[in-house]
Design a protein around this motif. Structure first.
Motif, PDB file in Angstrom:
ATOM      1  N   SER A 107      -9.571 -10.577   0.819  1.00  0.00           N
ATOM      2  CA  SER A 107      -8.775 -11.545   0.247  1.00  0.00           C
ATOM      3  C   SER A 107      -8.850 -12.715   0.917  1.00  0.00           C
ATOM      4  O   SER A 107      -9.851 -13.176   0.404  1.00  0.00           O
ATOM      5  N   SER A 108      -8.392 -14.064   0.010  1.00  0.00           N
ATOM      6  CA  SER A 108      -8.357 -14.994   0.149  1.00  0.00           C
ATOM      7  C   SER A 108      -9.507 -15.302   1.415  1.00  0.00           C
ATOM      8  O   SER A 108     -10.360 -16.379   1.050  1.00  0.00           O
ATOM      9  N   ARG A 133      -3.583 -12.601  -6.481  1.00  0.00           N
ATOM     10  CA  ARG A 133      -5.163 -11.384  -6.228  1.00  0.00           C
ATOM     11  C   ARG A 133      -4.675 -10.545  -4.926  1.00  0.00           C
ATOM     12  O   ARG A 133      -4.792  -9.594  -4.227  1.00  0.00           O
ATOM     13  N   ASP A 134      -4.361 -11.849  -3.809  1.00  0.00           N
ATOM     14  CA  ASP A 134      -3.899 -11.184  -2.730  1.00  0.00           C
ATOM     15  C   ASP A 134      -2.791 -10.384  -2.149  1.00  0.00           C
ATOM     16  O   ASP A 134      -2.640  -9.184  -1.438  1.00  0.00           O
ATOM     17  N   THR A 137      -2.483  -6.723  -1.064  1.00  0.00           N
ATOM     18  CA  THR A 137      -1.638  -6.480   0.423  1.00  0.00           C
ATOM     19  C   THR A 137      -0.615  -5.920  -0.021  1.00  0.00           C
ATOM     20  O   THR A 137       0.368  -5.405   0.935  1.00  0.00           O
ATOM     21  N   GLN A 146      -3.274 -11.129   4.332  1.00  0.00           N
ATOM     22  CA  GLN A 146      -4.738 -10.791   4.372  1.00  0.00           C
ATOM     23  C   GLN A 146      -5.437  -9.707   5.399  1.00  0.00           C
ATOM     24  O   GLN A 146      -4.360  -8.700   5.861  1.00  0.00           O
TER      25      GLN A 146
END
Lengths: 158, 86
Positions: A32-33, B52-53, B57, B63
């Motif tokens: 993720s980011s 997008r995270d 998740t 994260q």
């Protein structure tokens, strides 16, 4: 692509049709980011050629880059996945510490230099990848190597 | 001559009240953000990455550092639809 971004969207459509079998399947990156930002300079160090190829293809394709640059995009994805895999295998604690700090600090790299230095050292020792900032002026110290970060909130995290 | 500490009591009360409200607000913000500090100055790039995270998740601030995305991730990006105004 649509002509403009939808402004009044009430619904979303999730299209579950998979890609045709003629296109090779590459698994998407699952980071993720914050981990991706933390690893981004190392991905750039190893995958510079593929990334430049992809950007050149998108620039030259005049709007059709989504369909024409799939091949270069697959190369970029595979290379980035290999970098993330290596970092996970060799430097996991420093990596986790750094991206947890980034997540707490609005994804601002200058707040987390204290955790970035051990990560850079570990990645350089194990994977031989060094972080460089493209486009930085040659005659000054790069920002990530300076002792004092002028915009950081506290001196403890520099 | 001693220090007139009774005169400082109102200031102490005001400081205490400001401090308490600040701490309570920051605890509320942390609870809303999954135990982390809130994001500020979020631009379109950050919004897209946070989306997008959420697809990766399940949480907006979640994260993960897996190398491979979960199955079905490449198909979960929604198309936003609007009615056509003619």
């Amino acid at each position: 692509m649509a002509a403009r971004q939808p402004r009044f969207n009430q619904q979303v459509l999730i299209d579950t049709t998979p890609l045709p079998d003629s296109i090779p399947k590459v698994p998407e990156i699952g980071a993720s980011s914050a981990p991706l930002l933390s690893a981004s300079y190392f991905i750039g160090a190893r995958c510079k050629a593929y990334g430049d190829d992809y950007m050149l293809c998108k620039t030259e394709s005049n709007g059709k880059g989504e369909t024409e640059c799939l091949r270069e995009g697959r190369k970029v994805t595979r290379c980035a996945a290999s970098v993330l895999d290596d970092i996970n295998k060799s430097c996991l604690e420093q990596f986790r510490a750094h991206w947890e700090c980034l997540d707490n600090n609005n994804q601002q790299l200058w707040q987390c230099r204290r955790w970035e230095r051990p990560l850079n050292k570990c990645v350089f020792d194990n994977l031989k990848l060094e972080k460089t900032i493209p486009g930085a002026p040659e005659n000054e110290i790069p920002v990530h190597l300076r002792k004092r970060q002028i915009f950081a909130h506290s001196i403890a995290t520099q | 001559m001693g220090v007139p500490f009774e005169a400082f009591i109102p200031y102490a009360i005001m400081l205490g009240m400001f401090g308490f409200s600040g701490a309570a607000l920051s605890k509320l913000r942390a609870m809303q953000n999954g135990g982390k500090r809130a994001r500020h100055s979020v631009d379109t790039w950050d919004r897209q990455m946070m989306d997008r995270d959420r697809r990766l998740t399940g949480f907006l601030r979640g994260q993960t550092d897996n190398v491979r995305a979960p199955a079905g991730f490449e198909l979960s990006n929604p198309w936003r639809i609007e009615r056509a105004f003619i």
